[in-house]
Design a protein around this motif. Sequence first.
Motif, PDB file in Angstrom:
ATOM      1  N   ARG A  61       0.843  -1.210   0.000  1.00 35.49           N
ATOM      2  CA  ARG A  61       0.000   0.000   0.000  1.00 35.49           C
ATOM      3  C   ARG A  61       0.864   1.240   0.000  1.00 35.49           C
ATOM      4  O   ARG A  61       1.970   1.254   0.555  1.00 35.49           O
ATOM      5  CB  ARG A  61      -0.851   0.047   1.272  1.00 35.49           C
ATOM      6  N   ILE A  63       1.081   4.833   1.637  1.00 28.35           N
ATOM      7  CA  ILE A  63       0.500   5.561   2.766  1.00 28.35           C
ATOM      8  C   ILE A  63       1.267   6.866   2.957  1.00 28.35           C
ATOM      9  O   ILE A  63       2.500   6.886   2.911  1.00 28.35           O
ATOM     10  CB  ILE A  63       0.544   4.703   4.056  1.00 28.35           C
TER      11      ILE A  63
ATOM     12  N   VAL B 112      -6.975  -8.938   6.408  1.00 29.65           N
ATOM     13  CA  VAL B 112      -6.799  -7.893   7.424  1.00 29.65           C
ATOM     14  C   VAL B 112      -7.208  -8.481   8.766  1.00 29.65           C
ATOM     15  O   VAL B 112      -8.225  -9.166   8.859  1.00 29.65           O
ATOM     16  CB  VAL B 112      -7.693  -6.667   7.116  1.00 29.65           C
ATOM     17  N   ILE B 135      -2.361  -7.385   6.404  1.00 30.90           N
ATOM     18  CA  ILE B 135      -2.276  -6.148   7.193  1.00 30.90           C
ATOM     19  C   ILE B 135      -2.789  -6.447   8.602  1.00 30.90           C
ATOM     20  O   ILE B 135      -3.888  -6.981   8.760  1.00 30.90           O
ATOM     21  CB  ILE B 135      -3.110  -5.008   6.559  1.00 30.90           C
ATOM     22  N   LEU B 137      -3.638  -4.683  12.270  1.00 31.59           N
ATOM     23  CA  LEU B 137      -3.823  -3.425  13.003  1.00 31.59           C
ATOM     24  C   LEU B 137      -3.743  -3.711  14.496  1.00 31.59           C
ATOM     25  O   LEU B 137      -4.421  -4.612  14.998  1.00 31.59           O
ATOM     26  CB  LEU B 137      -5.180  -2.795  12.677  1.00 31.59           C
ATOM     27  N   VAL B 166      -0.034  -1.814  11.184  1.00 28.20           N
ATOM     28  CA  VAL B 166      -0.518  -0.457  11.435  1.00 28.20           C
ATOM     29  C   VAL B 166      -0.651  -0.314  12.941  1.00 28.20           C
ATOM     30  O   VAL B 166      -1.443  -1.026  13.566  1.00 28.20           O
ATOM     31  CB  VAL B 166      -1.878  -0.220  10.743  1.00 28.20           C
ATOM     32  N   THR B 177     -11.036   1.877  12.085  1.00 28.80           N
ATOM     33  CA  THR B 177      -9.845   1.908  11.237  1.00 28.80           C
ATOM     34  C   THR B 177      -9.720   0.597  10.469  1.00 28.80           C
ATOM     35  O   THR B 177      -9.381   0.579   9.287  1.00 28.80           O
ATOM     36  CB  THR B 177      -8.588   2.146  12.103  1.00 28.80           C
ATOM     37  N   ALA B 178     -10.047  -0.495  11.143  1.00 23.06           N
ATOM     38  CA  ALA B 178      -9.995  -1.805  10.480  1.00 23.06           C
ATOM     39  C   ALA B 178     -11.034  -1.878   9.367  1.00 23.06           C
ATOM     40  O   ALA B 178     -10.751  -2.349   8.264  1.00 23.06           O
ATOM     41  CB  ALA B 178     -10.215  -2.922  11.502  1.00 23.06           C
ATOM     42  N   THR B 181      -9.848   0.076   6.448  1.00 26.75           N
ATOM     43  CA  THR B 181      -8.784  -0.656   5.754  1.00 26.75           C
ATOM     44  C   THR B 181      -9.373  -1.762   4.876  1.00 26.75           C
ATOM     45  O   THR B 181      -8.932  -1.973   3.740  1.00 26.75           O
ATOM     46  CB  THR B 181      -7.790  -1.257   6.780  1.00 26.75           C
ATOM     47  N   GLU B 184     -10.888  -0.085   1.848  1.00 29.63           N
ATOM     48  CA  GLU B 184      -9.882   0.407   0.897  1.00 29.63           C
ATOM     49  C   GLU B 184      -9.239  -0.747   0.109  1.00 29.63           C
ATOM     50  O   GLU B 184      -9.084  -0.678  -1.102  1.00 29.63           O
ATOM     51  CB  GLU B 184      -8.795   1.180   1.665  1.00 29.63           C
ATOM     52  N   THR B 185      -8.888  -1.817   0.823  1.00 29.03           N
ATOM     53  CA  THR B 185      -8.092  -2.877   0.187  1.00 29.03           C
ATOM     54  C   THR B 185      -8.947  -3.975  -0.449  1.00 29.03           C
ATOM     55  O   THR B 185      -8.457  -4.717  -1.293  1.00 29.03           O
ATOM     56  CB  THR B 185      -7.197  -3.570   1.240  1.00 29.03           C
TER      57      THR B 185
END
Lengths: 100, 463
Positions: A61, A63, B112, B135, B137, B166, B177-178, B181, B184-185
Amino acid sequence: MNIVKKGTWVEVKNIILNPEDRLSQLPKDTKEVPYEMKVKGFLANDANINENATIRTLSGRLIKGELTQLQPEYNHSFGPPVIELLHIGEEEINILNNRQ
Amino acid sequence: MQRRNEIISNSLKVNYEQFQTSPIAFDYEKMMTVLGYNIKEVMKIQKEAQVGNTPLWELKQLTKLIRNISPKGKGARILMKDEAANPSGSFKDRRASLAVYEAKKRGFTGVVAATSGNYGAAVASQAAKQGLKCIVLQEASDSDGIGQPEIIEKARKCESLGAEVVQLSVGPELFYTALATLDETKYFNASLYSPYAIAGVETLGYEIASEVQQQFGKEPAAVCITHAGGGNVTGTARGLRKYGNIQTKIIGVSVDLKGLHMASDQDFNRKSFTTGHTGFSIPFTTNPDRSDVPYNAARPLRYLDQFITVTQGEVFYTTELLAKLEGLERGPAGNTSLAAALVLAQQLDEDEIIVVQETEYTGAGKHPVAQLNFAKKQGINVYKGNPEENKPGSTIVIPEHIQQLRVEEIDLERIRESYLRNKLKNQNINKLNTEDKNFLAKEINRDLNYIESYINRNSSVLS
């Protein structure tokens, strides 16, 4: 001389929420401080320390955030001996061997 | 975050509405079977991923020690499932293996996970094996940027396994936030609370039941399970039942962190344990659906026979004892249930078996020395003495000898009342239908009469 070269492993920081935007039900001490995010990655372009920069993370990604650290360290360790733990087991071994 | 349900649904590809059967009730068993995997298939998937089939050790020295201090004829045999032998060093590999397998099968390119715990490393490890992006978090530091050594170590481990980490400051906004994410992904939500994450733990209970049966020809009298978000208790208990163990007592054990606020910036670094503590186990037992999926598959109150706490100092003491008497150096969090087992074994007969169902890896950051040094730096008073003097956030009292270990019972009746209060908060309880009542009875592991009596007692207050 604060230019950091593209490709350097760095950490960026972002404020995601300012105190006034945080959840209302939070305890006071948490509500008073911003909600922050830190992520590590490779610098996508040359950038200045403490200025905005873009990184490419390990998941690929891009950022943006404030460039705060170059080659951020893992600084956790064991630290000095903890005396309170050192004698644990002595008495128990005596119990095992019926020497109490 | 109006789009919460849409994002959750897209990131799991499970339509949760199909399980709802009435305003309050949903079909839990149906939800657990839509996966389409039975336990043998789960075992096969985990074997492919090099997860599970961990050793079950008999802790001979600790058993002998306990027998030496117990009344004659007492002192159960203590067994320990060495889950640190999993690829990333904890039982969380079981939870991650199925979720990541499912993500791969459904064509997601990444996963995630929101977790400050061992689950992050487990997802990272499984994602690496499956060639997926990952990812993680974490709630990682207070507003001064200070993080607990245990969480920093977990971030290091995730990054070493190729995951993006993150790191967030203290706050429940981690959840949003998760979701952002995921949005977005378009990655898969490797939630700790999906049916996959729970079905993955069932093999742990199943292995324990079958191995104890093979070696000793009986059921364990009790299995001690470190209890946080409820997945460990739920999955292990379901696995024991699936094998056919019905007598085995399911005992949830948490580190007592009474008085510390889990969303407090200042309290964040005043605890030494980042998981397996009451800050998770009490809210998640009394209100399981406070998670990142519409229906949490971890429902510990359905299975718990006993819910007990131990202190931070007792767990550190136990961790040292395991190293010095059994030659097994393991992380403190997994030893929470061992601390309880050392006490409970003294009450059981010699011919009975008590199982501690997990261990975790250890190392810098995830070790009593690192954690106690950090605690001292935060101004916590660490000393040897009577663990009854323990006060979460102020003192950590390391027991002076084995006879000082105690367990504290959490009254399950109060937990059940609290569950019902949460569940029925905005409901007219005089209008509950039979479906709802049956569901509630199953949720708290009680019969229909219990629910009727609760309604009678509370109808005027709650309606």
